[in-house]
Design a protein around this motif. Structure first.
Motif, PDB file in Angstrom:
ATOM      1  N   LYS A   1       4.072   5.201  -3.041  1.00  0.00           N
ATOM      2  CA  LYS A   1       2.942   6.236  -2.812  1.00  0.00           C
ATOM      3  C   LYS A   1       3.376   7.690  -2.631  1.00  0.00           C
ATOM      4  O   LYS A   1       4.496   7.742  -1.794  1.00  0.00           O
TER       5      LYS A   1
ATOM      6  N   ASP B   1       0.921  -1.256   0.046  1.00  0.00           N
ATOM      7  CA  ASP B   1      -0.001  -0.069   0.136  1.00  0.00           C
ATOM      8  C   ASP B   1       0.837   1.360  -0.011  1.00  0.00           C
ATOM      9  O   ASP B   1       0.489   2.396  -0.527  1.00  0.00           O
ATOM     10  N   SER B   2       1.895   1.239   0.571  1.00  0.00           N
ATOM     11  CA  SER B   2       2.735   2.277   0.791  1.00  0.00           C
ATOM     12  C   SER B   2       3.897   2.517  -0.352  1.00  0.00           C
ATOM     13  O   SER B   2       4.492   3.458  -0.479  1.00  0.00           O
TER      14      SER B   2
END
Length: 264
Positions: free
Chosen positions: A228, A224-225
């Motif tokens: 990003k 998810d990171s």
């Protein structure tokens, strides 16, 4: 008295993660009550970038798989691994020429030989790596957040937070000096401890635990990171009577913009 805003010192911290059957844990430590900054608080291992970290940049044989043009700069990444080794004994490094992390038994030997001396500046991190033919695994670090201490405070840091999966079988242990306890616990368990008064959680630690706790496991947290964009957070402090608030950028991803400030 000078009205100049204190310069924020560069710093790094790693949120070390490991899975368990129902969720995942993060490694945290209780800061010694006599430490000037965040005394008695439950925090992630980390600390200031130092000259030795910058020296390692000039020795590319000591680190692997880093993008020298990307943020955060290499010295923040190197400091993150060094500080984590100093404060927890966990070593994110590989033997030269290997794609596997250093074995837990070997990491323990290196810790026993050098951790105290490194903390006391009697040996450099570069020397430890060179003597044991190790290469820093900078590719394991996933940039997660960047927090800068508010301008109104006398002691300020410009801190990059990283995620990393903890090496198998390296359990970690506080040093007994800067920190007095260490624990693996889920983000929610840490937050519950803050609510109950068991732990003291600094504001950035709380916000990052809440955000991290939305992920179901280590793989998802890292995925998810990874890649990003990072929105820098420098809280703006304000006061209305006895009520203090902190304003942070809504786009930073912390489910809000204005928060009541009750701690450190």
């Amino acid at each position: 008295m000078s009205s100049e805003t204190p310069v924020a010192r560069p710093a790094s911290t790693i949120m070390l993660l490991r899975d368990r059957p129902d969720t995942f844990d993060v490694f945290m430590m209780v800061r010694h009550y006599q430490i000037e900054f965040a005394s008695g608080a439950l925090v992630f291992p980390g600390g200031s970038v130092d000259a030795g970290d910058r020296d390692i940049i000039g020795r590319p044989e000591l680190y692997c798989c880093a993008d020298a043009t990307a943020e955060p700069a290499l010295d923040f990444q190197i400091a993150a691994i060094r500080e984590t080794f100093e404060e927890s004994g966990i070593l994110l490094a590989r033997p030269l020429g290997s794609d596997q992390l250093v074995a837990a038994s070997r990491a323990a030997e290196i810790e026993a030989l050098h951790r105290t001396a490194l903390c006391e500046s009697r040996i450099s991190f570069a020397q430890i790596l060179a003597d044991h033919d190790l290469v820093l695994a900078l590719d394991l670090l996933v940039p997660y957040a960047r927090w800068i201490t508010p301008e109104k405070l006398p002691k300020r840091f410009d801190t990059w937070f990283f995620l990393a999966e903890a090496p198998p079988e390296q359990l970690g242990m506080h040093d007994g000096k800067e920190s007095t306890d260490s624990i693996w616990l889920s983000p929610q368990e840490a937050l519950d401890g803050g609510d109950s008064g068991r732990f003291t959680l600094p504001f950035p630690t709380t916000r990052n635990l809440i955000r991290l706790g939305k992920q179901p496991n280590v793989r998802q947290a890292l995925a998810d990171s990874r890649g990003k964009p990072i929105v820098t957070v420098m809280p703006i402090m304000s006061r209305d009577g006895d009520k203090r608030t902190l304003r942070i950028p809504a786009e930073a991803g912390y489910d809000g913009e204005v928060f009541e400030f009750t701690g450190s």
